[in-house]
Design a protein around this motif. Structure first.
Motif, PDB file in Angstrom:
ATOM      1  N   ARG A   1       0.829  -1.215   0.000  1.00 51.55           N
ATOM      2  CA  ARG A   1       0.000   0.000   0.000  1.00 51.55           C
ATOM      3  C   ARG A   1       0.861   1.262   0.000  1.00 51.55           C
ATOM      4  O   ARG A   1       1.774   1.398   0.797  1.00 51.55           O
ATOM      5  CB  ARG A   1      -0.920   0.009   1.222  1.00 51.55           C
ATOM      6  N   MET A   2       0.553   2.155  -0.935  1.00 54.22           N
ATOM      7  CA  MET A   2       1.258   3.429  -1.036  1.00 54.22           C
ATOM      8  C   MET A   2       0.219   4.539  -1.095  1.00 54.22           C
ATOM      9  O   MET A   2      -0.960   4.290  -1.356  1.00 54.22           O
ATOM     10  CB  MET A   2       2.103   3.476  -2.313  1.00 54.22           C
ATOM     11  N   VAL A   3       0.645   5.775  -0.890  1.00 51.40           N
ATOM     12  CA  VAL A   3      -0.260   6.913  -0.977  1.00 51.40           C
ATOM     13  C   VAL A   3      -0.644   7.120  -2.442  1.00 51.40           C
ATOM     14  O   VAL A   3       0.216   7.115  -3.325  1.00 51.40           O
ATOM     15  CB  VAL A   3       0.411   8.188  -0.418  1.00 51.40           C
ATOM     16  N   GLU A   4      -1.930   7.283  -2.676  1.00 53.90           N
ATOM     17  CA  GLU A   4      -2.408   7.499  -4.038  1.00 53.90           C
ATOM     18  C   GLU A   4      -2.084   8.924  -4.473  1.00 53.90           C
ATOM     19  O   GLU A   4      -2.176   9.855  -3.692  1.00 53.90           O
ATOM     20  CB  GLU A   4      -3.929   7.269  -4.055  1.00 53.90           C
ATOM     21  N   ARG A   5      -1.711   9.070  -5.741  1.00 54.98           N
ATOM     22  CA  ARG A   5      -1.304  10.389  -6.204  1.00 54.98           C
ATOM     23  C   ARG A   5      -2.505  11.320  -6.351  1.00 54.98           C
ATOM     24  O   ARG A   5      -3.633  10.877  -6.599  1.00 54.98           O
ATOM     25  CB  ARG A   5      -0.547  10.285  -7.529  1.00 54.98           C
ATOM     26  N   LYS A   6      -2.258  12.623  -6.231  1.00 56.87           N
ATOM     27  CA  LYS A   6      -3.285  13.647  -6.414  1.00 56.87           C
ATOM     28  C   LYS A   6      -3.548  13.816  -7.910  1.00 56.87           C
ATOM     29  O   LYS A   6      -2.619  13.816  -8.697  1.00 56.87           O
ATOM     30  CB  LYS A   6      -2.815  14.968  -5.820  1.00 56.87           C
ATOM     31  N   LYS A   7      -4.835  13.941  -8.258  1.00 55.11           N
ATOM     32  CA  LYS A   7      -5.198  14.157  -9.661  1.00 55.11           C
ATOM     33  C   LYS A   7      -5.561  15.617  -9.881  1.00 55.11           C
ATOM     34  O   LYS A   7      -6.092  16.275  -8.986  1.00 55.11           O
ATOM     35  CB  LYS A   7      -6.406  13.289 -10.064  1.00 55.11           C
TER      36      LYS A   7
ATOM     37  N   ALA B   1      -6.468  13.011  -3.755  1.00 53.84           N
ATOM     38  CA  ALA B   1      -6.470  11.920  -4.715  1.00 53.84           C
ATOM     39  C   ALA B   1      -7.873  11.652  -5.265  1.00 53.84           C
ATOM     40  O   ALA B   1      -8.053  11.415  -6.446  1.00 53.84           O
ATOM     41  CB  ALA B   1      -5.918  10.653  -4.079  1.00 53.84           C
ATOM     42  N   ARG B   2      -8.871  11.715  -4.386  1.00 60.37           N
ATOM     43  CA  ARG B   2     -10.252  11.444  -4.817  1.00 60.37           C
ATOM     44  C   ARG B   2     -11.243  12.521  -4.408  1.00 60.37           C
ATOM     45  O   ARG B   2     -12.375  12.516  -4.882  1.00 60.37           O
ATOM     46  CB  ARG B   2     -10.715  10.103  -4.229  1.00 60.37           C
TER      47      ARG B   2
END
Length: 151
Positions: free
Chosen positions: A130-136, A142-143
């Protein structure tokens, strides 16, 4: 007269001269968690645990993190048989303690392959992916989207 060389690690290509101050035999394992990377060296016979040049209790501060980092030794009931030297970087102290646990488990397997089954069932050999999800772009995180407005 040829000088004899001592190999420091069974899988390591590096050799040291027998009178070199660091000619103690050690076993090394690399552990990872999130963005933390821990290089753990285990030396049989010693009993001191050092992380980045500090005592582990001073570095990790919380007793629960120290316990988590040294869990493989407790699971195998070999707490005072090894000296541990760790270089760890990246992430926070929680991720670092889990990276230390992962690296320590890998190093213990090099010492005695019979430990592998017990460490595997305890879950210490599995790298947590598990890693931090990237910002979009267009979103706040991220979401998390900006608050919707009717007009």
């Amino acid at each position: 007269m040829p000088t004899s060389k001592i190999q420091t690690h069974p899988k390591s290509p590096h050799t040291l001269h027998p009178h070199h101050p660091k000619s103690d035999k050690y076993y090394e394992g690399v552990g990872r968690r999130k963005t933390s990377i821990a290089r753990v060296r285990v030396t049989p016979g010693k009993d001191k645990t050092v992380v980045n040049g500090e005592d582990i209790k001073n570095y990790l501060q919380l007793p629960i993190l120290t316990e988590k980092a040294l869990e493989p030794l407790a699971a195998l009931k070999i707490n005072d048989k090894f000296g541990i030297s760790v270089k760890v970087k990246g992430g926070g102290i929680h991720a670092q303690s889990e990276a230390i646990r992962h690296g320590l488990s890998r190093a213990l397997i090099l010492i005695n392959p019979d430990y592998k089954k017990r460490l595997r069932t305890a879950g210490f050999l599995t790298r947590d992916p598990r890693m931090v999800e990237r910002k979009k772009y267009g979103l706040k995180k991220a979401r998390r989207a900006p608050q919707w407005q009717k007009r």
